[in-house]
Design a protein around this motif. Structure first.
Motif, PDB file in Angstrom:
ATOM      1  N   GLN A   1       0.836  -1.201   0.000  1.00  0.00           N
ATOM      2  CA  GLN A   1       0.000   0.000   0.000  1.00  0.00           C
ATOM      3  C   GLN A   1       0.872   1.253   0.000  1.00  0.00           C
ATOM      4  O   GLN A   1       0.581   2.226  -0.702  1.00  0.00           O
ATOM      5  N   ASN A   2       1.945   1.243   0.771  1.00  0.00           N
ATOM      6  CA  ASN A   2       2.849   2.384   0.844  1.00  0.00           C
ATOM      7  C   ASN A   2       3.527   2.615  -0.509  1.00  0.00           C
ATOM      8  O   ASN A   2       3.623   3.746  -0.994  1.00  0.00           O
ATOM      9  N   TYR A   3       3.975   1.552  -1.135  1.00  0.00           N
ATOM     10  CA  TYR A   3       4.612   1.674  -2.446  1.00  0.00           C
ATOM     11  C   TYR A   3       3.618   2.175  -3.488  1.00  0.00           C
ATOM     12  O   TYR A   3       3.946   3.036  -4.310  1.00  0.00           O
ATOM     13  N   SER A   4       2.403   1.666  -3.456  1.00  0.00           N
ATOM     14  CA  SER A   4       1.381   2.084  -4.411  1.00  0.00           C
ATOM     15  C   SER A   4       1.041   3.563  -4.253  1.00  0.00           C
ATOM     16  O   SER A   4       0.920   4.292  -5.244  1.00  0.00           O
ATOM     17  N   PHE A   5       0.912   4.017  -3.008  1.00  0.00           N
ATOM     18  CA  PHE A   5       0.599   5.429  -2.767  1.00  0.00           C
ATOM     19  C   PHE A   5       1.757   6.322  -3.193  1.00  0.00           C
ATOM     20  O   PHE A   5       1.554   7.376  -3.814  1.00  0.00           O
ATOM     21  N   GLY A   6       2.984   5.914  -2.904  1.00  0.00           N
ATOM     22  CA  GLY A   6       4.148   6.698  -3.314  1.00  0.00           C
ATOM     23  C   GLY A   6       4.283   6.778  -4.826  1.00  0.00           C
ATOM     24  O   GLY A   6       4.589   7.837  -5.375  1.00  0.00           O
ATOM     25  N   LEU A   7       4.031   5.675  -5.516  1.00  0.00           N
ATOM     26  CA  LEU A   7       4.090   5.678  -6.974  1.00  0.00           C
ATOM     27  C   LEU A   7       2.991   6.568  -7.564  1.00  0.00           C
ATOM     28  O   LEU A   7       3.223   7.294  -8.528  1.00  0.00           O
ATOM     29  N   SER A   8       1.814   6.536  -6.969  1.00  0.00           N
ATOM     30  CA  SER A   8       0.722   7.390  -7.442  1.00  0.00           C
ATOM     31  C   SER A   8       1.067   8.866  -7.263  1.00  0.00           C
ATOM     32  O   SER A   8       0.794   9.686  -8.155  1.00  0.00           O
ATOM     33  N   LEU A   9       1.667   9.222  -6.135  1.00  0.00           N
ATOM     34  CA  LEU A   9       2.074  10.611  -5.933  1.00  0.00           C
ATOM     35  C   LEU A   9       3.201  11.008  -6.872  1.00  0.00           C
ATOM     36  O   LEU A   9       3.260  12.151  -7.345  1.00  0.00           O
ATOM     37  N   PHE A  10       4.103  10.084  -7.171  1.00  0.00           N
ATOM     38  CA  PHE A  10       5.166  10.376  -8.124  1.00  0.00           C
ATOM     39  C   PHE A  10       4.580  10.672  -9.503  1.00  0.00           C
ATOM     40  O   PHE A  10       4.998  11.614 -10.183  1.00  0.00           O
ATOM     41  N   ILE A  11       3.596   9.879  -9.909  1.00  0.00           N
ATOM     42  CA  ILE A  11       2.922  10.113 -11.189  1.00  0.00           C
ATOM     43  C   ILE A  11       2.193  11.450 -11.164  1.00  0.00           C
ATOM     44  O   ILE A  11       2.188  12.184 -12.157  1.00  0.00           O
ATOM     45  N   ALA A  12       1.588  11.780 -10.019  1.00  0.00           N
ATOM     46  CA  ALA A  12       0.894  13.066  -9.897  1.00  0.00           C
ATOM     47  C   ALA A  12       1.866  14.229 -10.045  1.00  0.00           C
ATOM     48  O   ALA A  12       1.502  15.283 -10.561  1.00  0.00           O
ATOM     49  N   GLY A  13       3.100  14.070  -9.606  1.00  0.00           N
ATOM     50  CA  GLY A  13       4.090  15.129  -9.748  1.00  0.00           C
ATOM     51  C   GLY A  13       4.697  15.220 -11.134  1.00  0.00           C
ATOM     52  O   GLY A  13       5.254  16.256 -11.505  1.00  0.00           O
ATOM     53  N   LEU A  14       4.607  14.134 -11.911  1.00  0.00           N
ATOM     54  CA  LEU A  14       5.151  14.161 -13.267  1.00  0.00           C
ATOM     55  C   LEU A  14       4.398  15.133 -14.170  1.00  0.00           C
ATOM     56  O   LEU A  14       5.003  15.791 -15.022  1.00  0.00           O
ATOM     57  N   ILE A  15       3.092  15.231 -13.981  1.00  0.00           N
ATOM     58  CA  ILE A  15       2.283  16.075 -14.861  1.00  0.00           C
ATOM     59  C   ILE A  15       2.681  17.543 -14.761  1.00  0.00           C
ATOM     60  O   ILE A  15       2.969  18.174 -15.783  1.00  0.00           O
ATOM     61  N   PRO A  16       2.746  18.148 -13.561  1.00  0.00           N
ATOM     62  CA  PRO A  16       3.183  19.559 -13.530  1.00  0.00           C
ATOM     63  C   PRO A  16       4.656  19.735 -13.902  1.00  0.00           C
ATOM     64  O   PRO A  16       5.031  20.776 -14.463  1.00  0.00           O
ATOM     65  N   MET A  17       5.505  18.726 -13.654  1.00  0.00           N
ATOM     66  CA  MET A  17       6.908  18.858 -14.048  1.00  0.00           C
ATOM     67  C   MET A  17       7.051  18.853 -15.568  1.00  0.00           C
ATOM     68  O   MET A  17       7.814  19.646 -16.130  1.00  0.00           O
ATOM     69  N   LEU A  18       6.323  17.973 -16.236  1.00  0.00           N
ATOM     70  CA  LEU A  18       6.344  17.973 -17.705  1.00  0.00           C
ATOM     71  C   LEU A  18       5.766  19.268 -18.258  1.00  0.00           C
ATOM     72  O   LEU A  18       6.245  19.789 -19.276  1.00  0.00           O
ATOM     73  N   MET A  19       4.766  19.795 -17.572  1.00  0.00           N
ATOM     74  CA  MET A  19       4.195  21.072 -17.989  1.00  0.00           C
ATOM     75  C   MET A  19       5.218  22.201 -17.818  1.00  0.00           C
ATOM     76  O   MET A  19       5.348  23.075 -18.687  1.00  0.00           O
ATOM     77  N   ALA A  20       5.965  22.183 -16.721  1.00  0.00           N
ATOM     78  CA  ALA A  20       6.993  23.206 -16.504  1.00  0.00           C
ATOM     79  C   ALA A  20       8.097  23.105 -17.548  1.00  0.00           C
ATOM     80  O   ALA A  20       8.595  24.120 -18.053  1.00  0.00           O
ATOM     81  N   ILE A  21       8.490  21.884 -17.900  1.00  0.00           N
ATOM     82  CA  ILE A  21       9.528  21.702 -18.920  1.00  0.00           C
ATOM     83  C   ILE A  21       9.025  22.186 -20.278  1.00  0.00           C
ATOM     84  O   ILE A  21       9.749  22.872 -21.013  1.00  0.00           O
ATOM     85  N   ALA A  22       7.785  21.840 -20.605  1.00  0.00           N
ATOM     86  CA  ALA A  22       7.213  22.287 -21.890  1.00  0.00           C
ATOM     87  C   ALA A  22       7.109  23.799 -21.943  1.00  0.00           C
ATOM     88  O   ALA A  22       7.422  24.417 -22.966  1.00  0.00           O
TER      89      ALA A  22
END
Length: 116
Positions: A90-111
């Motif tokens: 459960q901890n790994y799943s939640f951490g991976l989900s938050l990592f994916i959630a952070g990818l979207i604004p980071m890709l937006m910042a890079i773009a």
């Protein structure tokens, strides 16, 4: 899949509100353009991700003391290893989900950095 999308949306909204609130009191977090806001949004989500993600075998030394071993002996009918494994998953799943959630604004910042 719907739960992941819901978590991504909620995490990004909460992170944006946090960055906006910090920008009111701390000049460093003052958002002057969308690229800065997206970067701070991703950074705040990934800071939380670093706090909640499982640290691996190095951080799993909390059950090697004498008291914990004695307690394990008292509850022999309970599946402690199975419960611990479920918590790790459960901890790994939640951490991976938050990592994916952070990818979207980071890709937006890079773009946005390439566009402007």
């Amino acid at each position: 899949m719907f739960n992941l999308i819901r978590l991504v949306v909620i995490a990004n909204i909460l992170a944006a509100l946090t960055v906006f609130g910090l920008g009111l009191f701390i000049p460093f977090f003052k958002v002057t353009n969308l690229m800065d806001g997206a970067f701070f949004n991703a950074a705040s989500i990934w800071c939380v991700t670093a706090l909640v993600w499982d640290g691996g075998k190095i951080s799993r030394t909390y059950d090697v003391d004498l008291v914990t071993q004695k307690v394990k002996g008292m509850v022999t009918e309970h599946d402690l290893q199975g419960e611990k494994h479920q918590h790790y998953r459960q901890n790994y799943s939640f951490g991976l989900s938050l990592f994916i959630a952070g990818l979207i604004p980071m890709l937006m910042a890079i773009a946005l950095s390439f566009l402007f």
